[in-house]
Design a protein around this motif. Structure first.
Motif, PDB file in Angstrom:
ATOM      1  N   ARG A  33       0.818  -1.217   0.000  1.00 37.57           N
ATOM      2  CA  ARG A  33       0.000   0.000   0.000  1.00 37.57           C
ATOM      3  C   ARG A  33       0.851   1.266   0.000  1.00 37.57           C
ATOM      4  NH1 ARG A  33      -5.619  -1.177   3.178  1.00 37.57           N
ATOM      5  NH2 ARG A  33      -5.725  -3.431   2.826  1.00 37.57           N
ATOM      6  N   GLY A  34       2.144   1.107  -0.230  1.00 30.66           N
ATOM      7  CA  GLY A  34       3.007   2.275  -0.383  1.00 30.66           C
ATOM      8  C   GLY A  34       3.699   2.739   0.874  1.00 30.66           C
ATOM      9  N   LEU A  50      10.437 -12.385   5.587  1.00 24.75           N
ATOM     10  CA  LEU A  50      10.611 -10.935   5.710  1.00 24.75           C
ATOM     11  C   LEU A  50      11.891 -10.484   5.016  1.00 24.75           C
ATOM     12  CD1 LEU A  50       9.522  -8.272   6.925  1.00 24.75           C
ATOM     13  CD2 LEU A  50      10.967  -8.734   8.920  1.00 24.75           C
ATOM     14  N   HIS A  51      12.961 -11.266   5.139  1.00 26.46           N
ATOM     15  CA  HIS A  51      14.200 -10.923   4.447  1.00 26.46           C
ATOM     16  C   HIS A  51      13.993 -10.912   2.936  1.00 26.46           C
ATOM     17  CE1 HIS A  51      15.863 -12.213   8.376  1.00 26.46           C
ATOM     18  NE2 HIS A  51      16.833 -11.378   8.101  1.00 26.46           N
ATOM     19  N   GLU A  52      13.222 -11.868   2.439  1.00 20.64           N
ATOM     20  CA  GLU A  52      12.954 -11.912   0.996  1.00 20.64           C
ATOM     21  C   GLU A  52      12.156 -10.691   0.552  1.00 20.64           C
ATOM     22  OE1 GLU A  52      11.087 -15.655   0.344  1.00 20.64           O
ATOM     23  OE2 GLU A  52      12.814 -16.808   1.091  1.00 20.64           O
ATOM     24  N   LEU A  53      11.182 -10.287   1.389  1.00 17.84           N
ATOM     25  CA  LEU A  53      10.424  -9.077   1.079  1.00 17.84           C
ATOM     26  C   LEU A  53      11.340  -7.859   1.067  1.00 17.84           C
ATOM     27  CD1 LEU A  53       7.623  -7.708   0.661  1.00 17.84           C
ATOM     28  CD2 LEU A  53       7.485  -7.508   3.164  1.00 17.84           C
ATOM     29  N   ALA A  54      12.233  -7.773   2.033  1.00 14.60           N
ATOM     30  CA  ALA A  54      13.159  -6.642   2.106  1.00 14.60           C
ATOM     31  C   ALA A  54      14.064  -6.589   0.872  1.00 14.60           C
ATOM     32  CB  ALA A  54      13.991  -6.721   3.379  1.00 14.60           C
ATOM     33  N   ASP A  55      14.492  -7.761   0.404  1.00 11.11           N
ATOM     34  CA  ASP A  55      15.404  -7.805  -0.741  1.00 11.11           C
ATOM     35  C   ASP A  55      14.786  -7.210  -2.002  1.00 11.11           C
ATOM     36  OD1 ASP A  55      17.356  -8.953   0.777  1.00 11.11           O
ATOM     37  OD2 ASP A  55      17.048 -10.994   0.026  1.00 11.11           O
ATOM     38  N   ARG A  56      13.480  -7.332  -2.143  1.00 11.23           N
ATOM     39  CA  ARG A  56      12.842  -6.832  -3.369  1.00 11.23           C
ATOM     40  C   ARG A  56      12.073  -5.532  -3.144  1.00 11.23           C
ATOM     41  NH1 ARG A  56       9.616 -11.417  -1.868  1.00 11.23           N
ATOM     42  NH2 ARG A  56       7.428 -10.827  -1.479  1.00 11.23           N
ATOM     43  N   SER A  57      12.358  -4.854  -2.037  1.00 18.68           N
ATOM     44  CA  SER A  57      11.568  -3.679  -1.662  1.00 18.68           C
ATOM     45  C   SER A  57      12.202  -2.355  -2.052  1.00 18.68           C
ATOM     46  CB  SER A  57      11.335  -3.682  -0.149  1.00 18.68           C
ATOM     47  OG  SER A  57      12.536  -3.374   0.550  1.00 18.68           O
ATOM     48  N   ASP A  58      13.392  -2.390  -2.660  1.00 19.77           N
ATOM     49  CA  ASP A  58      14.088  -1.149  -3.023  1.00 19.77           C
ATOM     50  C   ASP A  58      14.313  -0.259  -1.802  1.00 19.77           C
ATOM     51  OD1 ASP A  58      15.386   0.530  -4.827  1.00 19.77           O
ATOM     52  OD2 ASP A  58      13.561   1.651  -5.294  1.00 19.77           O
ATOM     53  N   GLY A  59      14.633  -0.893  -0.686  1.00 22.71           N
ATOM     54  CA  GLY A  59      14.977  -0.155   0.527  1.00 22.71           C
ATOM     55  C   GLY A  59      13.809   0.276   1.383  1.00 22.71           C
ATOM     56  N   ARG A  60      12.596  -0.053   0.977  1.00 23.83           N
ATOM     57  CA  ARG A  60      11.429   0.399   1.743  1.00 23.83           C
ATOM     58  C   ARG A  60      11.031  -0.553   2.862  1.00 23.83           C
ATOM     59  NH1 ARG A  60       7.221   0.550  -2.199  1.00 23.83           N
ATOM     60  NH2 ARG A  60       5.905   0.741  -0.345  1.00 23.83           N
TER      61      ARG A  60
END
Length: 238
Positions: A33-34, A50-60
């Motif tokens: 949701r931004g 969560l680490h996998e989500l962080a890896d593809r989050s562009d730092g967000r």
């Protein structure tokens, strides 16, 4: 607008206990949701969703370490987050044991484990980090419909029920002490969900539940006071 200005206008959610299950799904939903998201994990060595989500989050999405049952870890976490503003602080914590055992037969150590994890530790987190939440922000914790004294018509899971009822009481006390602020406070009862805690027989999936939970939290922003709500935003009786 500069990147600094853009970052300043992007809200941030801290999800405590976001390595997997409901907590991870909430982190992913806020990210989708931004929002910027900070999620905590308990094990520094293990790789999690969560680490996998962080890896593809562009730092967000960022990952922090916290075992909520280790109070000495709270002050260092606060120090690491001191420059961040948390529009949502949500503590997702839960454990259970002796589910079929009447309360009088539950071993003391088992009772203490559940009560500390489900009631005392979440409040320690909230009381340590609450100053990072602005006046327009929200502080919440994952409760349960089984924490409702009024709705207890089946017994069983008595330690778990008691721990969530205790969490509700502690959060009520905290919100009363915060009565002069404009913050929103939410105790969330998401329903019986298919997680490690809920078990495979639960009727609802994480995917159909978490968007509703986040909808409710966002609907409460800017509305002072404590509410005990289910995933549809309905009041759960104490």
């Amino acid at each position: 607008m500069s990147s600094t200005d853009a970052d300043r206008h992007t809200p941030t959610a801290l999800i405590v206990g976001a390595s997997r299950g409901l907590g991870h799904a909430m982190a992913a939903e806020f990210f989708g949701r931004g929002w910027n998201v900070i999620g905590t994990v308990r094990d520094t060595a293990a790789r999690t969703p969560l680490h996998e989500l962080a890896d593809r989050s562009d730092g967000r999405v960022s990952v922090e370490f916290l075992d909520i049952n280790e109070p000495a870890q709270l002050a260092p976490l606060h120090e690491r987050l001191a420059q961040r503003e948390l529009d949502v602080l949500f503590v997702n914590a839960g454990t259970a044991n002796n589910e079929q055992t009447p309360i009088g037969a539950v071993p003391t150590a088992d009772f203490v484990e559940v009560m500390v994890t489900n009631a005392l530790s979440p409040m320690r987190v909230i009381e340590t980090l609450e100053d990072l939440v602005p006046a327009t922000g929200l502080i919440g914790a994952m409760s349960s419909g089984q924490g409702s004294i009024t709705n207890n018509t089946t017994a069983l899971r008595e330690v778990y029920r008691g721990s969530k009822a205790a969490l509700n009481m502690f959060m009520r006390s905290f919100s009363v002490r915060q009565a002069e602020t404009r913050r929103a406070f939410v105790l969330m009862a998401p329903g019986w969900i298919r997680t490690d805690l809920g078990g495979p027989g639960a009727p609802f999936t994480i995917d159909e539940t978490v968007p509703l939970v986040v909808d409710v939290l966002l609907s409460r922003l800017g509305k002072p006071g404590l509410e005990y709500l289910d995933r549809f935003g309905r009041t759960v009786p104490w």
